[in-house]
Design an enzyme around this catalytic site. Structure first.
Site, PDB file in Angstrom:
ATOM      1  N   ARG A 197     -10.363   5.151   2.829  1.00  0.00           N
ATOM      2  CA  ARG A 197     -10.459   5.542   1.252  1.00  0.00           C
ATOM      3  C   ARG A 197     -11.919   6.008   1.018  1.00  0.00           C
ATOM      4  NH1 ARG A 197      -7.864   0.103  -1.709  1.00  0.00           N
ATOM      5  NH2 ARG A 197      -5.837   0.171  -0.527  1.00  0.00           N
ATOM      6  N   HIS A 240      -9.286  -3.464  -8.987  1.00  0.00           N
ATOM      7  CA  HIS A 240      -9.716  -4.230  -7.861  1.00  0.00           C
ATOM      8  C   HIS A 240     -10.461  -5.620  -8.395  1.00  0.00           C
ATOM      9  CE1 HIS A 240      -8.573  -1.588  -4.833  1.00  0.00           C
ATOM     10  NE2 HIS A 240      -9.463  -0.484  -5.256  1.00  0.00           N
ATOM     11  N   GLY A 277      -4.551  -0.846  -7.761  1.00  0.00           N
ATOM     12  CA  GLY A 277      -4.980   0.527  -8.172  1.00  0.00           C
ATOM     13  C   GLY A 277      -3.576   0.732  -9.210  1.00  0.00           C
ATOM     14  N   ARG A 278      -2.469   0.625  -8.632  1.00  0.00           N
ATOM     15  CA  ARG A 278      -1.327   0.863  -9.807  1.00  0.00           C
ATOM     16  C   ARG A 278      -1.471   0.106 -10.808  1.00  0.00           C
ATOM     17  NH1 ARG A 278       3.429  -0.475  -5.936  1.00  0.00           N
ATOM     18  NH2 ARG A 278       1.666  -1.121  -4.581  1.00  0.00           N
ATOM     19  N   ARG A 309       4.384 -10.176   0.327  1.00  0.00           N
ATOM     20  CA  ARG A 309       3.591  -8.907  -0.065  1.00  0.00           C
ATOM     21  C   ARG A 309       3.921  -8.553  -1.630  1.00  0.00           C
ATOM     22  NH1 ARG A 309       2.309  -3.429   3.176  1.00  0.00           N
ATOM     23  NH2 ARG A 309       1.784  -2.473   1.302  1.00  0.00           N
ATOM     24  N   ASP A 368      -1.413  -6.358  -2.496  1.00  0.00           N
ATOM     25  CA  ASP A 368      -1.113  -4.914  -2.697  1.00  0.00           C
ATOM     26  C   ASP A 368      -0.856  -4.693  -4.617  1.00  0.00           C
ATOM     27  OD1 ASP A 368      -0.860  -2.168  -2.290  1.00  0.00           O
ATOM     28  OD2 ASP A 368       1.240  -2.376  -1.641  1.00  0.00           O
ATOM     29  N   GLY A 369      -1.539  -3.533  -4.914  1.00  0.00           N
ATOM     30  CA  GLY A 369      -0.885  -3.304  -6.118  1.00  0.00           C
ATOM     31  C   GLY A 369      -2.150  -3.080  -7.253  1.00  0.00           C
ATOM     32  N   THR A 411      -8.251  -2.238   8.745  1.00  0.00           N
ATOM     33  CA  THR A 411      -8.990  -1.085   9.523  1.00  0.00           C
ATOM     34  C   THR A 411      -8.657   0.170   9.020  1.00  0.00           C
ATOM     35  OG1 THR A 411      -7.301  -1.110  10.969  1.00  0.00           O
ATOM     36  CG2 THR A 411      -9.235  -2.601  11.535  1.00  0.00           C
ATOM     37  N   GLU A 412      -7.478   0.400   8.388  1.00  0.00           N
ATOM     38  CA  GLU A 412      -7.116   1.629   7.711  1.00  0.00           C
ATOM     39  C   GLU A 412      -7.725   1.916   6.441  1.00  0.00           C
ATOM     40  OE1 GLU A 412      -4.488   0.489  10.950  1.00  0.00           O
ATOM     41  OE2 GLU A 412      -4.906  -0.818   9.069  1.00  0.00           O
ATOM     42  N   ASN A 413      -8.136   0.983   5.773  1.00  0.00           N
ATOM     43  CA  ASN A 413      -9.000   0.830   4.369  1.00  0.00           C
ATOM     44  C   ASN A 413     -10.155   1.692   4.504  1.00  0.00           C
ATOM     45  OD1 ASN A 413      -7.569  -2.120   3.031  1.00  0.00           O
ATOM     46  ND2 ASN A 413      -6.843  -0.199   2.987  1.00  0.00           N
TER      47      ASN A 413
END
Length: 218
Positions: A53, A19, A5-6, A166, A2-3, A48-50
């Site tokens: 986007r 990315h 984009g930030r 994480r 994770d991270g 599955t949630e991505n």
């Protein structure tokens, strides 16, 4: 992982650059795992949630991953890495599916470390899919237990997770390997994924080594 984009936002760069750097960090993590003696590493690449986007970002991620799989293939083979896909590949782009099949077939004989790429993966989806397959089987109710149920998961050979790391400073597991993480030790770090180094991986492993795992015992 994770991270991305930030990481880009903090540098005034487009998310795509985050990315790109995150994809490079994958090989760093794999090499770090080898040094630390890790035998099985699962990387949460696309959930599955991505799919929620923006379509252009999803398309970019698919193209980038397929490109990196091909670019890193020689290094993967030299390191003795076996790559496997964890998740439902059908909705992925044809280009990515082809690249995944190529690297899986090429690396199937490697044994130094197994690296599982969780793509179009969700922990709840895996459990419900396993339940459906179990209902289609010839198992009797009295034959259903944790061991028999686990044989219907995507990768029945995937052992329980010892350590979940994480990155990015978030304190949740986000639908990752819910069945296998029942007794996982959790480690959260503010380090953004593109910056995740060997030292960061080593710090997580050292922290894990100091914990006493009781599994319900005293």
């Amino acid at each position: 992982m994770d991270g991305n984009g930030r990481w880009a936002q903090l540098r005034g760069l487009p998310r795509q650059e985050g990315h790109r750097q995150g994809a490079k960090a994958v090989l760093v993590a794999v090499e770090s795992a080898l040094i630390l003696g890790v035998k099985d590493l699962t990387l949460f690449a696309f959930s599955t949630e991505n799919w929620n986007r923006p379509p252009e970002e999803v398309s970019f991620l698919m193209d980038m991953l397929s490109r990196h799989l091909r670019l890193q293939r020689k290094r993967v083979m030299d390191l003795g890495v076996r790559y496997r896909v964890l998740g439902k590949v059908e909705p992925l782009s044809e280009k990515l599916k082809k690249a995944l099949l190529e690297v899986e077939n090429a690396s199937c004989g490697n044994s130094r470390i197994t690296v599982r790429l969780a793509l179009n993966y969700g922990g709840r989806r895996e459990i419900t899919d396993a339940a459906k397959e179990m209902l289609r089987s010839s198992l009797k109710p009295e034959e259903v237990n944790e061991n028999s149920f686990s044989q219907f998961l995507y990768h029945p050979d995937l052992c329980d997770i010892d350590l979940l790391i994480r990155t990015g400073g978030e304190f949740r597991i986000s639908n990752f390997l819910l069945w296998q993480c029942a007794y996982a030790e959790l480690y959260f770090t503010p380090v953004l994924w593109p910056d995740f180094s060997y030292d960061d991986f080593n710090a997580a492993v050292k922290d894990y080594a100091q914990r006493k795992r009781r599994f319900g015992r005293v």
